[in-house]
Design a protein around this motif. Sequence first.
Motif, PDB file in Angstrom:
ATOM      1  N   TRP A 115       8.282   4.114   1.658  1.00  0.00           N
ATOM      2  CA  TRP A 115       9.012   5.370   1.760  1.00  0.00           C
ATOM      3  C   TRP A 115      10.338   5.187   2.482  1.00  0.00           C
ATOM      4  CZ3 TRP A 115       5.230   3.858   4.994  1.00  0.00           C
ATOM      5  CH2 TRP A 115       5.363   4.083   6.358  1.00  0.00           C
ATOM      6  N   ASN A 142       0.802  -1.226   0.000  1.00  0.00           N
ATOM      7  CA  ASN A 142       0.000   0.000   0.000  1.00  0.00           C
ATOM      8  C   ASN A 142       0.829   1.267   0.000  1.00  0.00           C
ATOM      9  OD1 ASN A 142      -1.467  -1.943   2.427  1.00  0.00           O
ATOM     10  ND2 ASN A 142      -2.507  -1.589   0.492  1.00  0.00           N
ATOM     11  N   GLY A 152       2.364   5.748  -2.655  1.00  0.00           N
ATOM     12  CA  GLY A 152       1.237   5.246  -1.878  1.00  0.00           C
ATOM     13  C   GLY A 152       1.135   5.868  -0.507  1.00  0.00           C
ATOM     14  N   PHE A 153       0.601   5.095   0.420  1.00  0.00           N
ATOM     15  CA  PHE A 153       0.249   5.585   1.749  1.00  0.00           C
ATOM     16  C   PHE A 153       1.445   5.531   2.699  1.00  0.00           C
ATOM     17  CE2 PHE A 153      -1.482   4.449   6.024  1.00  0.00           C
ATOM     18  CZ  PHE A 153      -1.977   5.703   6.330  1.00  0.00           C
ATOM     19  N   GLN A 154       1.713   6.653   3.379  1.00  0.00           N
ATOM     20  CA  GLN A 154       2.861   6.718   4.293  1.00  0.00           C
ATOM     21  C   GLN A 154       2.457   7.146   5.694  1.00  0.00           C
ATOM     22  OE1 GLN A 154       6.150   8.971   2.688  1.00  0.00           O
ATOM     23  NE2 GLN A 154       5.593   8.494   0.580  1.00  0.00           N
ATOM     24  N   GLY A 155       1.151   7.223   5.971  1.00  0.00           N
ATOM     25  CA  GLY A 155       0.716   7.722   7.274  1.00  0.00           C
ATOM     26  C   GLY A 155       0.748   6.660   8.362  1.00  0.00           C
ATOM     27  N   GLU A 156       0.106   6.979   9.478  1.00  0.00           N
ATOM     28  CA  GLU A 156      -0.022   6.026  10.568  1.00  0.00           C
ATOM     29  C   GLU A 156      -1.046   4.957  10.180  1.00  0.00           C
ATOM     30  OE1 GLU A 156       1.238   5.937  13.960  1.00  0.00           O
ATOM     31  OE2 GLU A 156       2.742   7.153  12.926  1.00  0.00           O
TER      32      GLU A 156
END
Lengths: 457, 457
Positions: free
Chosen positions: A306, A303, B308-312
Amino acid sequence: MSEQYDRYLEEHEQDHLEALFELLRIPSASALPERQADVRRAAEWVAKRLRALGVPEVELLETERNPVVFGHWHVDDHQPTALIYGHYDVQPPDPLELWETPPFEPAVRNGRIYARGASDDKGNLFAALCGVEALVRTRGKPPINLKFFFEGEEEIGSPSLGPVIRANREKLACDFVISADGGMYGPEQPSVTLSTKGLCACQVNVRTASTDLHSGQYGAVIANAVQTLAQLAATFHTPDGKVAVDGFYDKVRELTPEERAEIAAVPFDEREYLDSVGARALWGEPGYSPLERAWARPTLDLNGIWGGFQGEGVKTVTPCEAHLKITCRLVPDQEPEEILRLIEQHVARHAPPWAEVTVERFPGSARPFAIRRDHPALQAARAVLRDLYGKEPLAIRLGGTLPVAEVFQRELGADMVFFAWGMPDSRVHAPNESYRLEDFRRMTRAYCRYLTALARA
Amino acid sequence: MSEQYDRYLEEHEQDHLEALFELLRIPSASALPERQADVRRAAEWVAKRLRALGVPEVELLETERNPVVFGHWHVDDHQPTALIYGHYDVQPPDPLELWETPPFEPAVRNGRIYARGASDDKGNLFAALCGVEALVRTRGKPPINLKFFFEGEEEIGSPSLGPVIRANREKLACDFVISADGGMYGPEQPSVTLSTKGLCACQVNVRTASTDLHSGQYGAVIANAVQTLAQLAATFHTPDGKVAVDGFYDKVRELTPEERAEIAAVPFDEREYLDSVGARALWGEPGYSPLERAWARPTLDLNGIWGGFQGEGVKTVTPCEAHLKITCRLVPDQEPEEILRLIEQHVARHAPPWAEVTVERFPGSARPFAIRRDHPALQAARAVLRDLYGKEPLAIRLGGTLPVAEVFQRELGADMVFFAWGMPDSRVHAPNESYRLEDFRRMTRAYCRYLTALARA
């Protein structure tokens, strides 16, 4: 007989829409702390509606957050008991500027109701209630025993669902669950849903040094975390698209020839499909058609990734850490916790000696759900849809994850029949969510027929 | 004879330090637009100093940004001409709060001068001038012909260097260049620098769809950009750490047995090295020692990756785009543009049909630089250092990139001898930059000896 409730629904359509608009005006966005009072207001509105409908027992089952609206109408020991599921909470409405009319001021145009929750799930929930109402008003009572279970946390992952069901097992006991949350394959193509996928999630973290390093001084000597992670990330799939984690497919129920034929009967236009998402070519596990993969084959999805420098231009750095987000979509009989264990083993086996590699598990696992294709309540739904549309419903599966179905199955032993009218173009969770008036009418009439069909002679 | 200039330097040390402090107080940070006037003030200060020293021709060579301070002292047609290179601009001083004393208020403590530019490069530049001054004051004139070339854009990548040299080829003509910017292996270990690495940079962009997609609906059917990029990123190296781009090593000059012996003579403590960067193990191209790799083998470095997604937590998305930053450190005779072409070919060969993959070249390429080990000016430097320290200088190479050396070599046909006293602990580009007084003294004396040694009998 059917003419009676159809006429009732026709005569009361204006009243029903006005009532639905009242519910849609309540901004019950469960993810927003400042909307907690509105969420409760929506629960109370629904409870009041159940009482007005004549449901003898109505109560709020309190949870750690938002209550479940529960109702029970026992009509006959000889009849089966269906629990009707839905949710009165909605997604937050932002970005507000993209709405043509305000999200909590329902508007009708082009034969559609526009509002947050118009489809997901207030419109569908309320249409089910209208169907029950029409039966009650024209026959005096429902044809089978009914329980109502409307939660207020669906849009935040239903954290209280398991606990509240476990705490109320006897009260909630039923023969099967009818979900007023769900959808149809298309506006003129009815469908029944045979399965939904499970989910598990984790994050892989790689560290190769205590700080980012100068690539000229260290790039040839100290491992690069981005390179290490990329090489590790590349091991999760074979080049042709199979998941390469040992044991990943061991518990997967293979499709039967009958199921494959059923899926092959569903129209699929590859060119149209690719154009709709701007993709060049299809991709995925070899040996299965696109719909077989989307509906009945598990995936391991990267998903996000980084690490290191992400700005404009050039920075000559040897990154010391990098991260990868993984979720898996699971099919029967894969177990989320077991799949996470297999991923951990895979990472341990492929982690190089020069890096510290960890796997962080995330909560929110969900088991896959499937209903037997010969389940009487599913067969009844199929027959009603065939009759209503004058064509054979498709048997479809959802690639997405709806944990509620599996939770009811596990906690109550009750299978779920999805019987609701969300459409691919409903824009649920997005600005300008809508619900076709035609679908509202169909769903109210379908519930009259379906509940009637479920009654034993 | 040598006692004369040593005595002169001893007697004038206070004056010299006061003058250096004047220069250090000018905040000539070339990267900061608001410091442009200070940058010019530093140029004028250096020009004035050259004139005071007795240099007959001094001028500012204007560029698009900051001038080059140029000086010329012709003493004898029979003697060689050395061009002394340095730079009067400095790095920005932030983060200011980490400085123990303000960056532009030079302070002496623990036998060190603390200031921004104390080492890089004002301290080294000025020490060279003090050496010349001592020679001039004790002998009347320099022992060889001298040109001075002090630029004001080194800390922003020397964008005017090539153009200003090309525009002034005759004026700048010389037999070799002495760089007053550079360093020694350690406080008590002198060294000569045989080579620096070149550089080239690019970014790989992957796109698989027009928007991020729901992993449940699309993850099994449409390619994932993060997965696609990870698999592509993993192809740039073999599992054991060689660069796997076809032709990458074709032009690399192999180390001779003599060179390998020379590098093997340099002390290298693996445990200490690993601890200094917090790494578990060494990594890199097989068949070469760590120092061989760092100094004389090219690398392909993944500086950053994202998509893509790098958040918590969790987001069940199938990313539609992902990006990878790449730089290469090059050794003779690799050409930056050719290496970029090989990378583009590699990417084209490995890009899968389901993705749009592009390679974006970045400016700022630099060719590798090397000086012949038997170059007379290098041999003379070696002898002076041996004499001064009473031990054999190490022959080292820099893993980093100093484009100036290669630019002088290419534009003027003049090789560069690094002759300066930066130290591993000088903290250049960082808070609390410092220069040891002991090194200042050594460098002034070394320049007297070196320029004298370069004179023909």
